[in-house]
Design a protein around this motif. Structure first.
Motif, PDB file in Angstrom:
ATOM      1  N   GLY A   1      40.787  38.074  34.496  1.00 31.43           N
ATOM      2  CA  GLY A   1      40.490  39.218  33.782  1.00 31.43           C
ATOM      3  C   GLY A   1      38.735  39.615  33.801  1.00 31.43           C
ATOM      4  O   GLY A   1      39.149  40.716  33.565  1.00 31.43           O
ATOM      5  N   PHE A   2      37.939  38.637  33.638  1.00 28.07           N
ATOM      6  CA  PHE A   2      36.683  38.614  33.470  1.00 28.07           C
ATOM      7  C   PHE A   2      36.811  39.315  34.617  1.00 28.07           C
ATOM      8  O   PHE A   2      35.446  40.711  34.698  1.00 28.07           O
ATOM      9  CB  PHE A   2      36.189  37.441  32.678  1.00 28.07           C
ATOM     10  CG  PHE A   2      34.773  38.145  32.452  1.00 28.07           C
ATOM     11  CD1 PHE A   2      34.333  38.930  32.372  1.00 28.07           C
ATOM     12  CD2 PHE A   2      34.076  37.060  31.660  1.00 28.07           C
ATOM     13  CE1 PHE A   2      33.147  39.222  31.590  1.00 28.07           C
ATOM     14  CE2 PHE A   2      33.151  37.054  31.153  1.00 28.07           C
ATOM     15  CZ  PHE A   2      32.146  38.125  30.688  1.00 28.07           C
TER      16      PHE A   2
ATOM     17  N   ALA B   1      34.918  46.487  37.987  1.00 31.21           N
ATOM     18  CA  ALA B   1      34.997  48.000  37.207  1.00 31.21           C
ATOM     19  C   ALA B   1      33.420  48.697  36.930  1.00 31.21           C
ATOM     20  O   ALA B   1      33.122  49.073  37.056  1.00 31.21           O
ATOM     21  CB  ALA B   1      35.863  48.311  35.975  1.00 31.21           C
ATOM     22  N   LEU B   2      32.745  47.380  36.342  1.00 32.35           N
ATOM     23  CA  LEU B   2      31.756  47.633  35.769  1.00 32.35           C
ATOM     24  C   LEU B   2      30.780  47.708  36.449  1.00 32.35           C
ATOM     25  O   LEU B   2      29.569  48.593  36.917  1.00 32.35           O
ATOM     26  CB  LEU B   2      31.550  46.874  34.555  1.00 32.35           C
ATOM     27  CG  LEU B   2      31.964  46.363  33.505  1.00 32.35           C
ATOM     28  CD1 LEU B   2      31.082  45.574  32.617  1.00 32.35           C
ATOM     29  CD2 LEU B   2      31.976  47.611  32.522  1.00 32.35           C
ATOM     30  N   ALA B   3      30.689  47.315  37.475  1.00 35.05           N
ATOM     31  CA  ALA B   3      29.817  47.042  38.967  1.00 35.05           C
ATOM     32  C   ALA B   3      30.117  48.303  39.609  1.00 35.05           C
ATOM     33  O   ALA B   3      28.827  48.191  40.125  1.00 35.05           O
ATOM     34  CB  ALA B   3      30.160  45.770  39.740  1.00 35.05           C
ATOM     35  N   LEU B   4      31.441  48.841  39.657  1.00 35.38           N
ATOM     36  CA  LEU B   4      31.539  50.147  40.263  1.00 35.38           C
ATOM     37  C   LEU B   4      30.255  51.537  39.804  1.00 35.38           C
ATOM     38  O   LEU B   4      30.801  52.573  40.247  1.00 35.38           O
ATOM     39  CB  LEU B   4      32.833  50.489  41.054  1.00 35.38           C
ATOM     40  CG  LEU B   4      33.366  49.397  41.776  1.00 35.38           C
ATOM     41  CD1 LEU B   4      35.393  49.519  41.682  1.00 35.38           C
ATOM     42  CD2 LEU B   4      32.964  49.677  43.090  1.00 35.38           C
TER      43      LEU B   4
ATOM     44  N   ILE C   1      47.149  39.286  37.000  1.00 33.48           N
ATOM     45  CA  ILE C   1      46.910  40.156  37.269  1.00 33.48           C
ATOM     46  C   ILE C   1      48.151  41.109  36.561  1.00 33.48           C
ATOM     47  O   ILE C   1      47.809  42.242  35.767  1.00 33.48           O
ATOM     48  CB  ILE C   1      47.243  40.737  37.846  1.00 33.48           C
ATOM     49  CG1 ILE C   1      45.317  39.697  38.656  1.00 33.48           C
ATOM     50  CG2 ILE C   1      47.203  42.343  38.211  1.00 33.48           C
ATOM     51  CD1 ILE C   1      45.757  39.718  40.054  1.00 33.48           C
ATOM     52  N   LEU C   2      49.860  41.121  36.681  1.00 28.96           N
ATOM     53  CA  LEU C   2      50.614  41.563  36.283  1.00 28.96           C
ATOM     54  C   LEU C   2      50.715  41.500  34.319  1.00 28.96           C
ATOM     55  O   LEU C   2      50.968  42.487  33.372  1.00 28.96           O
ATOM     56  CB  LEU C   2      51.945  41.206  36.551  1.00 28.96           C
ATOM     57  CG  LEU C   2      53.465  41.911  36.272  1.00 28.96           C
ATOM     58  CD1 LEU C   2      53.104  43.189  36.398  1.00 28.96           C
ATOM     59  CD2 LEU C   2      54.223  41.498  36.585  1.00 28.96           C
ATOM     60  N   ILE C   3      50.464  40.226  33.931  1.00 30.99           N
ATOM     61  CA  ILE C   3      50.221  40.014  32.428  1.00 30.99           C
ATOM     62  C   ILE C   3      49.283  40.988  31.687  1.00 30.99           C
ATOM     63  O   ILE C   3      49.987  41.818  30.751  1.00 30.99           O
ATOM     64  CB  ILE C   3      50.088  38.629  31.850  1.00 30.99           C
ATOM     65  CG1 ILE C   3      51.422  37.543  32.608  1.00 30.99           C
ATOM     66  CG2 ILE C   3      50.038  38.327  30.671  1.00 30.99           C
ATOM     67  CD1 ILE C   3      51.592  36.446  31.772  1.00 30.99           C
ATOM     68  N   ILE C   4      48.061  41.189  31.995  1.00 24.78           N
ATOM     69  CA  ILE C   4      47.085  42.178  32.207  1.00 24.78           C
ATOM     70  C   ILE C   4      47.330  43.102  32.013  1.00 24.78           C
ATOM     71  O   ILE C   4      47.597  43.911  30.903  1.00 24.78           O
ATOM     72  CB  ILE C   4      45.998  41.120  33.182  1.00 24.78           C
ATOM     73  CG1 ILE C   4      45.031  39.766  32.672  1.00 24.78           C
ATOM     74  CG2 ILE C   4      44.899  42.642  32.723  1.00 24.78           C
ATOM     75  CD1 ILE C   4      44.612  39.793  33.382  1.00 24.78           C
TER      76      ILE C   4
ATOM     77  N   LEU D   1      38.989  34.989  44.679  1.00 23.98           N
ATOM     78  CA  LEU D   1      40.056  34.726  44.127  1.00 23.98           C
ATOM     79  C   LEU D   1      40.648  36.721  43.376  1.00 23.98           C
ATOM     80  O   LEU D   1      41.373  36.770  43.622  1.00 23.98           O
ATOM     81  CB  LEU D   1      39.149  34.343  42.674  1.00 23.98           C
ATOM     82  CG  LEU D   1      39.388  32.760  42.617  1.00 23.98           C
ATOM     83  CD1 LEU D   1      38.365  32.133  41.019  1.00 23.98           C
ATOM     84  CD2 LEU D   1      40.592  31.490  42.930  1.00 23.98           C
ATOM     85  N   LEU D   2      39.734  37.390  43.857  1.00 27.27           N
ATOM     86  CA  LEU D   2      39.580  38.319  43.349  1.00 27.27           C
ATOM     87  C   LEU D   2      39.292  39.620  44.594  1.00 27.27           C
ATOM     88  O   LEU D   2      40.907  41.088  44.477  1.00 27.27           O
ATOM     89  CB  LEU D   2      38.286  39.378  41.996  1.00 27.27           C
ATOM     90  CG  LEU D   2      38.110  38.376  41.298  1.00 27.27           C
ATOM     91  CD1 LEU D   2      36.563  38.802  40.477  1.00 27.27           C
ATOM     92  CD2 LEU D   2      39.258  38.780  39.903  1.00 27.27           C
TER      93      LEU D   2
END
Length: 676
Positions: free
Chosen positions: A432-433, A439-442, A268-271, A233-234
């Protein structure tokens, strides 16, 4: 609004026409190139001479469309790597082993025995070379995974991609040919020398980033199915999805969410649009914001592997983003076609990619059919309106992809509307999550409660999909559907949409003609299915002999019933020949079919003292015999050997038949043996 009034739509239609002509009619490259150059020059001169009268001249339009057809043919043909002198097929190759230096381009889903890669050549027998190969690396006790941009050396024999060996089987060789892949290598880790592991392309850096993200996610505590779904998905990578989980998504009608496409990119674009909204308050915010959005979208596309579906989606949403921030009025059809035009101009083979076709058809159906369905009922309350909107979008998309989905996959998920009502809202939450989780993992700040929560969300989604997929009675399988049924089905959909919009007799008549056309094609298919056939299938380690009597198939075999019901050779044959009834039988020693006699010689090797004169002899289950004596004694017209025999026996028998000057049909080389 008449869509054909848009020039770009007309040009795209003729571009597609040119690509199709180049694909199905093989013409000389230089002839196409010279004609294209001549047409472009002629078009330019025509424009310069008659600039003021151009709108009144029909010849300019005709010339422009011919020019676009030629451009489509040139665009398709110019990408044929075989035309270049340094392509490995144009260089001197050894009959046995060739020394090859290659770079890993893409990692594929492994099979039970091999890791698989698409590679690009750098050197072939000590000569600079181009081209692509499929690499199969046998798994060792110590696993070794190579990465994109790794440069490797090996010495191996080139093998052709196997053609289909049974009727109506998926042609993997044609699929790979569209990717300029004509040969494969079978390697062991011991025969490979790694020359470099440095990154040199954007794909290599993207692969390194995906590898780093995966390592961080595993370190944080993500496991198995949750991790594989996150990758799909990501990150656009589906290689690690468990087969059972994948089949659940297929059977529930939600497989589309595992292929990054317009739905994912749109969310993703909306976010992103929400996150970067404050940029509009800056002096040049209306320029900075779309530049950042488009850059992030294309970065995501590269990380996802630039597959046809994500490339299409990012191209389309890039056009929408730019037009939106330039405050230009956009027509969704125009925007959609512009993205298709740009993609096909540079990647014409995408036209034949299933994901590309289904992605565009789904979006076209949503923008054209969904508003009509939604107008049938417009709920007053938000809590009812939102599920209704999701349902109408899902229904419209399913209408658009149903014909082509039946053609490629021969099944229809009856519960697609239920699964999508849950999955689509879930997808927004997961994307979104998921972006936050990555980002937090990196930055090494991914806490265990977040890992547990996100894993629970994905596990819940997988559980729901598995629950829907268990209702197999709602999954319509093995539906025969031909390309002509696809074409007439889309004619019906298009004419019915126009009939609803304009409500006049002309479109109603065209709808009826389209429906009659589909009925005619269906009747023709049934008429065509009224035939008889005797077939010896190719089945590794087993024997299968089939008798087709119109729409009934009787299979004599030595498989157990469970294996026969799931055998792809039989399933594909049933679908391709529109078989309704399937019966089974045990293998016999002699078969009679249309004045032809087939003698079966199995492991007992009994063939002496026969009163019959066989036309054909089938060798199965590795009989120990002297084939010279068999041929001299029985004088058959043809020797057949199926895939239940040892390879050493097959090689010896083939040499004997060559010596005796008698045809030898080996099913694992020439495919199934068929008498019509």
């Amino acid at each position: 609004m008449k869509l054909l009034n848009f020039t770009i739509i007309k040009l795209t239609i003729f571009l597609v026409t040119g690509i199709l002509l180049a694909h199905y009619i093989k013409l000389d490259f230089y002839s196409i190139l010279y004609v294209t150059i001549a047409l472009v020059i002629l078009l330019g001169l025509y424009w310069l001479i008659l600039k003021s009268k151009i709108n009144r001249s029909p010849f300019f339009g005709i010339l422009a469309y011919l020019c676009m057809i030629a451009v489509g043919m040139t665009s398709y043909t110019i990408q044929n790597e075989k035309l270049r002198p340094d392509h490995y097929t144009n260089l001197k190759a050894s009959e046995n082993t060739n020394t090859i230096i290659f770079k890993i381009k893409e990692r594929l889903k492994p099979d039970a025995y091999n890791d698989k890669y698409i590679v690009s050549l750098k050197s072939f027998n000590k000569q600079d070379a181009i081209g692509h190969l499929l690499i199969n690396i046998k798994r060792d006790s110590i696993p070794k995974q190579y990465h994109v941009d790794d440069i490797l050396f090996t010495s191996a024999e080139l093998n052709l991609i196997q053609k289909p060996l049974n009727p109506h089987q998926f042609d993997y060789s044609k699929y790979l040919e569209l990717q300029q892949i004509y040969h494969q290598l079978y390697l062991n880790l011991s025969t490979i020398l790694q020359l470099s592991d440095s990154k040199s392309t954007i794909y290599g850096y993207a692969d390194a980033l995906r590898t780093k993200i995966n390592a961080k996610l595993i370190e944080a505590g993500f496991k198995d199915d949750a991790l594989s779904i996150m990758n799909a998905l990501l990150l656009g990578q589906r290689q690690t999805i468990d087969k059972t989980v994948y089949n659940n998504y297929v059977n529930s009608g939600t497989i589309h969410i595992l292929a990054v496409s317009g739905l994912h990119v749109g969310i993703i674009l909306i976010i992103l649009n929400f996150l970067f909204k404050p940029l509009l308050y800056l002096k040049y915010g209306h320029v900075i914001k779309p530049f950042i959005l488009v850059s992030i979208l294309w970065s995501f596309a590269v990380i996802a592997g630039l597959r046809p579906s994500v490339t299409r989606a990012v191209t389309m949403f890039s056009v929408i983003t730019i037009a939106m921030h330039l405050k230009r009025r956009t027509n969704i059809y125009n925007t959609l076609v512009i993205s298709a035009f740009l993609i096909l101009l540079f990647k014409p083979t995408f036209l034949f990619a299933v994901g590309f076709q289904m992605s565009y058809l789904a979006v076209l159906s949503i923008v054209s059919i969904q508003p009509m369905i939604y107008k049938l009922w417009q709920p007053k309350y938000w809590i009812i309106d939102q599920p209704w909107q999701i349902f109408t979008v899902t229904l419209a998309a399913q209408v658009g992809v149903a014909p082509i989905s039946l053609y490629y996959f021969h099944q229809f998920p009856g519960l697609f509307f239920i699964s999508n009502l849950v999955v689509i809202p879930f997808l927004g939450l997961i994307l979104g999550f998921g972006m936050l989780v990555i980002a937090l993992a990196l930055i090494d700040f991914l806490l265990k409660p977040i890992v547990d929560t996100y894993s629970f969300i994905i596990d819940t989604l997988n559980g729901f999909i598995a629950w829907v997929a268990q209702f197999e009675s709602f999954l319509l399988r093995d539906i025969p559907f031909t390309i002509f049924q696809v074409i007439t089905s889309y004619l019906i959909i298009a004419t019915l949409v126009q009939t609803y919009k304009f409500r006049n007799f002309r479109w109603l008549a065209m709808s009826l003609i389209a429906i009659i056309s589909l009925q005619s094609v269906t009747f023709y298919n049934k008429y065509k299915a009224q035939s008889h056939e005797f077939i010896i299938f190719n089945k590794s380690r087993y024997s299968m002999i089939g008798f087709k009597d119109n729409q009934k198939l009787t299979v004599a075999h030595n498989l157990d019933s469970a294996k026969l019901n799931s055998d792809y050779a039989i399933q594909n044959y049933k679908i391709g020949e529109a078989i309704i009834d399937l019966d089974t039988d045990s293998l016999a020693s002699v078969y009679q079919y249309k004045n032809n006699t087939l003698l079966v010689i199995d492991s007992l090797a009994v063939y002496k003292n026969l009163t019959l004169q066989p036309n054909y002899i089938l060798l199965r289950n590795s009989p120990r015999l002297n084939l010279n004596r068999v041929i001299d004694s029985l004088k058959p017209q043809l020797i057949i050997a199926d895939a239940s025999n040892y390879k050493s026996y097959l090689k010896r028998w083939k040499e004997t038949c060559v010596h005796k000057k008698i045809p030898f049909h080996q099913t694992n080389e020439k495919g199934a043996f068929i008498i019509k």
